[in-house]
Design a protein around this motif. Structure first.
Motif, mmCIF file in Angstrom:
data_model
loop_
_atom_site.group_PDB
_atom_site.id
_atom_site.type_symbol
_atom_site.label_atom_id
_atom_site.label_comp_id
_atom_site.label_asym_id
_atom_site.label_seq_id
_atom_site.Cartn_x
_atom_site.Cartn_y
_atom_site.Cartn_z
ATOM 1 N N TYR A 234 -22.655 0.443 46.406
ATOM 2 C CA TYR A 234 -22.337 1.156 47.637
ATOM 3 C C TYR A 234 -21.755 0.154 48.639
ATOM 4 O O TYR A 234 -22.473 -0.670 49.203
ATOM 5 N N LEU A 235 -20.440 0.252 48.839
ATOM 6 C CA LEU A 235 -19.737 -0.683 49.714
ATOM 7 C C LEU A 235 -19.121 0.047 50.907
ATOM 8 O O LEU A 235 -18.162 -0.439 51.517
ATOM 9 N N ILE A 236 -19.688 1.175 51.272
ATOM 10 C CA ILE A 236 -19.155 1.984 52.361
ATOM 11 C C ILE A 236 -19.148 1.171 53.653
ATOM 12 O O ILE A 236 -20.185 0.685 54.104
ATOM 13 N N GLY A 237 -17.970 1.001 54.238
ATOM 14 C CA GLY A 237 -17.859 0.287 55.502
ATOM 15 C C GLY A 237 -18.115 -1.208 55.425
ATOM 16 O O GLY A 237 -18.199 -1.878 56.466
ATOM 17 N N ALA A 238 -18.231 -1.750 54.227
ATOM 18 C CA ALA A 238 -18.481 -3.190 54.096
ATOM 19 C C ALA A 238 -17.256 -3.998 54.526
ATOM 20 O O ALA A 238 -16.123 -3.577 54.337
ATOM 21 N N ARG A 239 -17.494 -5.175 55.100
ATOM 22 C CA ARG A 239 -16.401 -6.052 55.529
ATOM 23 C C ARG A 239 -16.182 -7.092 54.435
ATOM 24 O O ARG A 239 -16.938 -8.060 54.313
ATOM 25 N N LEU A 240 -15.149 -6.881 53.659
ATOM 26 C CA LEU A 240 -14.825 -7.764 52.536
ATOM 27 C C LEU A 240 -13.543 -8.545 52.822
ATOM 28 O O LEU A 240 -12.828 -8.943 51.912
ATOM 29 N N ARG B 68 -0.455 -0.363 46.382
ATOM 30 C CA ARG B 68 -0.918 -0.567 47.748
ATOM 31 C C ARG B 68 -0.840 0.760 48.504
ATOM 32 O O ARG B 68 0.228 1.362 48.607
ATOM 33 N N PRO B 69 -1.948 1.243 49.059
ATOM 34 C CA PRO B 69 -1.938 2.522 49.773
ATOM 35 C C PRO B 69 -0.976 2.516 50.953
ATOM 36 O O PRO B 69 -0.892 1.535 51.696
ATOM 37 N N ALA B 70 -0.288 3.629 51.135
ATOM 38 C CA ALA B 70 0.712 3.724 52.190
ATOM 39 C C ALA B 70 0.091 3.661 53.578
ATOM 40 O O ALA B 70 0.754 3.240 54.535
ATOM 41 N N HIS B 71 -1.182 4.058 53.701
ATOM 42 C CA HIS B 71 -1.791 4.105 55.033
ATOM 43 C C HIS B 71 -2.347 2.765 55.492
ATOM 44 O O HIS B 71 -2.799 2.646 56.635
ATOM 45 N N TRP B 72 -2.329 1.758 54.631
ATOM 46 C CA TRP B 72 -2.819 0.457 55.054
ATOM 47 C C TRP B 72 -1.902 -0.098 56.140
ATOM 48 O O TRP B 72 -0.689 -0.227 55.936
ATOM 49 N N VAL B 73 -2.458 -0.419 57.262
ATOM 50 C CA VAL B 73 -1.681 -0.883 58.401
ATOM 51 C C VAL B 73 -1.428 -2.376 58.316
ATOM 52 O O VAL B 73 -2.314 -3.165 57.970
ATOM 53 N N ARG B 74 -0.215 -2.770 58.600
ATOM 54 C CA ARG B 74 0.112 -4.188 58.617
ATOM 55 C C ARG B 74 -0.653 -4.888 59.724
ATOM 56 O O ARG B 74 -0.792 -4.383 60.818
ATOM 57 N N LEU C 125 -10.763 -4.449 52.940
ATOM 58 C CA LEU C 125 -10.325 -5.410 51.933
ATOM 59 C C LEU C 125 -9.175 -6.280 52.438
ATOM 60 O O LEU C 125 -8.473 -6.896 51.639
ATOM 61 N N SER C 126 -8.996 -6.354 53.733
ATOM 62 C CA SER C 126 -7.898 -7.140 54.295
ATOM 63 C C SER C 126 -7.982 -8.589 53.824
ATOM 64 O O SER C 126 -9.021 -9.243 53.960
ATOM 65 N N GLY C 127 -6.903 -9.068 53.234
ATOM 66 C CA GLY C 127 -6.850 -10.444 52.776
ATOM 67 C C GLY C 127 -7.673 -10.753 51.549
ATOM 68 O O GLY C 127 -7.696 -11.895 51.079
ATOM 69 N N ALA D 22 -9.413 5.043 49.503
ATOM 70 C CA ALA D 22 -10.519 5.299 50.419
ATOM 71 C C ALA D 22 -10.885 4.066 51.235
ATOM 72 O O ALA D 22 -11.651 4.155 52.202
ATOM 73 N N ALA D 23 -10.333 2.925 50.867
ATOM 74 C CA ALA D 23 -10.638 1.666 51.554
ATOM 75 C C ALA D 23 -9.551 1.316 52.564
ATOM 76 O O ALA D 23 -8.567 2.023 52.724
ATOM 77 N N LYS D 24 -9.748 0.194 53.241
ATOM 78 C CA LYS D 24 -8.751 -0.339 54.176
ATOM 79 C C LYS D 24 -8.284 -1.692 53.665
ATOM 80 O O LYS D 24 -9.010 -2.380 52.951
ATOM 81 N N GLY D 25 -7.069 -2.059 54.034
ATOM 82 C CA GLY D 25 -6.539 -3.345 53.604
ATOM 83 C C GLY D 25 -5.278 -3.676 54.366
ATOM 84 O O GLY D 25 -4.930 -2.997 55.327
ATOM 85 N N ASP D 26 -4.569 -4.695 53.917
ATOM 86 C CA ASP D 26 -3.318 -5.063 54.576
ATOM 87 C C ASP D 26 -2.367 -5.691 53.571
ATOM 88 O O ASP D 26 -2.623 -5.677 52.362
#
Length: 265
Positions: free
Chosen positions: A197-203, A256-262, A223-225, A241-245
């Motif tokens: 369970y990694l919901i909201g984890a800062r990785l 790479r998901p399209a919604h990931w913000v630079r 998952l940024s970086g 479902a995750a975030k990244g850059d």
């Protein structure tokens, strides 16, 4: 794995009809099962597809049928939609979740064949994949009588062994509760995060190379970086479902998901 990726243009919007969902952070409304979403148009396209997230339908953007939708629509039911043949609707809606489980099986088995350290298991993986592929070509009645669980059990045994061969002596964090944890820069190379369970984890900037992600919940995980080079059993839906850059390094099996913000300079 092209046949195991959703092709909405060849489906009859089964994912917009069959599942039920409730008003939540993922869905803006309640929708009963087997009821068309009010955003579904007559041509089986979503009326708010380009603004699903802004409209409160994030859950739709992370759903993946693994290509089961077009298989049911074009093969099992020969290209005739539930609107054109209402009498087929019940059977089509019943078959869809069965086909999705079979296609998910095929996705994992196909990915296992990409794991070179597990090559000794490849003959058994190919045999099971061929069996499952044959099942996907069954009639509606055959699919509805099918018990998929034994095939999942066989696959699970193979994937566990494939994971061990690929990761070596990596740490076992199977099923770990890491919700909201600050794991920035964590050294997790070759770990197993099966069912974690990694919901909201800062990785952020974490080393996630050669990690087994099967069944891990990555909703809102940052998952940024992070370096996920060689990570395996990671589905597109998990990543969506995750975030990244743009710095996040990804395995070849996902995009790479399209919604990931630079990241801002």
């Amino acid at each position: 794995m092209n046949d195991l990726r959703a092709d909405c243009s060849r489906c009859f919007a089964l994912c917009c009809v069959v599942p039920a969902f409730g008003r939540s952070v993922d869905f803006a409304i309640d929708k009963p099962a087997r009821t068309p979403c009010p955003n579904l148009r007559e041509d089986f396209r979503c009326g708010i597809h380009t603004r699903l997230r802004d409209s409160g339908f994030t859950g739709c953007t992370v759903y993946d049928c693994f290509g089961a939708g077009q298989q049911v629509a074009q093969v099992t039911f020969g290209g005739t939609s539930w609107r054109d043949d209402p009498a087929s609707a019940r059977a089509m809606f019943d078959v869809f979740p069965v086909m999705r489980r079979l296609h998910e099986l095929l996705w994992y088995l196909t990915e296992a064949l990409e794991l070179a350290p597990a090559r000794e298991l490849h003959p058994a993986v190919r045999e099971l994949r061929a069996e499952v592929e044959a099942l996907t070509r069954g009639t509606p009645d055959e699919l509805l009588r099918l018990d998929v669980d034994p095939h999942w059990s066989r696959m699970n045994d193979l994937l566990l062994r494939a994971s061990e061969l690929t990761r070596g002596r990596g740490r076992n964090r199977r099923g770990a509760d890491l919700i909201g944890k600050d794991l920035r820069g964590a050294k997790m190379r070759a770990s197993t995060l099966r069912g974690a369970y990694l919901i909201g984890a800062r990785l952020v900037d974490a080393d996630l190379r050669l990690v087994d992600f099967i069944g891990a919940d990555l909703r809102g995980a940052d998952l940024s970086g992070a370096d996920l080079t060689g990570a395996f059993f990671l589905t597109q839906a998990q990543l969506d479902a995750a975030k990244g850059d743009e710095r996040t390094k990804l395995p070849r099996s996902v995009a790479r998901p399209a919604h990931w913000v630079r990241r801002q300079a």
